[in-house]
Design a protein around this motif. Sequence first.
Motif, PDB file in Angstrom:
ATOM      1  N   ARG A  70       6.466   1.106  -4.350  1.00  0.00           N
ATOM      2  CA  ARG A  70       7.657   0.528  -5.129  1.00  0.00           C
ATOM      3  C   ARG A  70       8.478   1.974  -5.377  1.00  0.00           C
ATOM      4  O   ARG A  70       8.371   3.035  -5.290  1.00  0.00           O
ATOM      5  N   PRO A  71       9.864   1.618  -5.593  1.00  0.00           N
ATOM      6  CA  PRO A  71      11.012   2.849  -5.898  1.00  0.00           C
ATOM      7  C   PRO A  71      10.749   3.548  -7.300  1.00  0.00           C
ATOM      8  O   PRO A  71      11.587   3.683  -7.925  1.00  0.00           O
ATOM      9  N   SER A  83       8.587   2.004   0.213  1.00  0.00           N
ATOM     10  CA  SER A  83       8.615   1.104   1.258  1.00  0.00           C
ATOM     11  C   SER A  83       9.902   0.253   1.491  1.00  0.00           C
ATOM     12  O   SER A  83      10.671   0.082   0.644  1.00  0.00           O
ATOM     13  N   TYR A  84      10.200   0.068   2.766  1.00  0.00           N
ATOM     14  CA  TYR A  84      11.400  -1.031   3.125  1.00  0.00           C
ATOM     15  C   TYR A  84      11.015  -2.130   3.685  1.00  0.00           C
ATOM     16  O   TYR A  84       9.932  -2.275   4.312  1.00  0.00           O
ATOM     17  N   PRO A 103      -6.014   3.051  -4.036  1.00  0.00           N
ATOM     18  CA  PRO A 103      -4.855   3.650  -3.875  1.00  0.00           C
ATOM     19  C   PRO A 103      -3.946   2.594  -3.009  1.00  0.00           C
ATOM     20  O   PRO A 103      -4.642   1.972  -2.198  1.00  0.00           O
ATOM     21  N   ASP A 104      -2.817   2.609  -3.103  1.00  0.00           N
ATOM     22  CA  ASP A 104      -1.834   2.165  -1.989  1.00  0.00           C
ATOM     23  C   ASP A 104      -2.219   2.884  -0.645  1.00  0.00           C
ATOM     24  O   ASP A 104      -2.302   4.031  -0.471  1.00  0.00           O
ATOM     25  N   LEU A 105      -2.238   2.247   0.350  1.00  0.00           N
ATOM     26  CA  LEU A 105      -2.565   2.390   1.830  1.00  0.00           C
ATOM     27  C   LEU A 105      -1.320   2.485   2.623  1.00  0.00           C
ATOM     28  O   LEU A 105      -1.457   2.580   3.860  1.00  0.00           O
ATOM     29  N   HIS A 106      -0.155   2.074   2.473  1.00  0.00           N
ATOM     30  CA  HIS A 106       0.878   1.815   3.207  1.00  0.00           C
ATOM     31  C   HIS A 106       1.317   3.048   3.888  1.00  0.00           C
ATOM     32  O   HIS A 106       1.909   2.795   5.321  1.00  0.00           O
ATOM     33  N   PRO A 229       9.263   4.340  11.329  1.00  0.00           N
ATOM     34  CA  PRO A 229       9.949   5.629  10.961  1.00  0.00           C
ATOM     35  C   PRO A 229      10.710   5.403   9.824  1.00  0.00           C
ATOM     36  O   PRO A 229      11.120   4.314   9.453  1.00  0.00           O
ATOM     37  N   ILE A 230      10.591   6.371   8.616  1.00  0.00           N
ATOM     38  CA  ILE A 230      11.130   6.271   7.402  1.00  0.00           C
ATOM     39  C   ILE A 230      12.717   6.205   7.409  1.00  0.00           C
ATOM     40  O   ILE A 230      13.226   7.047   8.113  1.00  0.00           O
ATOM     41  N   ALA A 231      13.280   5.316   6.912  1.00  0.00           N
ATOM     42  CA  ALA A 231      14.798   4.979   6.967  1.00  0.00           C
ATOM     43  C   ALA A 231      15.486   6.292   6.489  1.00  0.00           C
ATOM     44  O   ALA A 231      14.919   6.851   5.127  1.00  0.00           O
TER      45      ALA A 231
END
Length: 233
Positions: A70-71, A83-84, A103-106, A229-231
């Motif tokens: 989350r942001p 995340s997007y 933990p988050d795994l994204h 890819p991260i935007a």
Amino acid sequence: MFYWLEKNPFFFTVVVLILFSIAGLVEILPDFAKASRPIEGLKPHTMLEIAGRQVYIQESCNACHSQLIRPFKIETDRYGHVSYSGEYAYDRPFLWGSKRTGPDLHRVGDYRTTDWHENHMREPTAVVPGSIMPAYKHLFTKTINPDTAYAEAYTNKTIFNVPYDREELSYSTKLGSLEEARASIMEEAKLIAENMKDQDVKDAINRGEIPQIVALIAYLNSLNSTRRPIAVE
């Protein structure tokens, strides 16, 4: 007209709600539609990664690990870039998760390795002292069925239009025939096993069998900013 509305609070409220609703739709819907489309450069999972994702779901990993950053600074500092929605365009089902016992795994593929996952899945407390995660030693002996991974990929392509026929995709990601998929799964599994220490796993690969741990590690490695890819903001 406006004078009449001012004298009739009910109709004034209705008109205001209608105007705000139209304005909200005009402002929100275009961005929402854009955000829901696949991000540029997003790649579908390979057949082996799909098999690993099936293991991930089978073992209920998403019950304790989310895949949604989350942001908030406290999240991005710990887990990586926010995340997007477009990153999940090819995922069926989504594995956002609603709880974080672990933990988050994204973006775990950006900072963990095959060797780390091998040791952690075999004996979590040996890698993370005090961990309450159970050991998954059975994944080192149980094997996957490549045909189920192919069936899922075929379903995603034919029903959800996941582009497994894009020209720039690697051999292991293209759908092809069932025989080609079996060969690509084994080829990718060998690459994963090369970076593992467990000799039994290597022996199984040599026999033409793929332990579930190999597929699961392939999936965890794929949760990275190379496949999606991260935007750029």
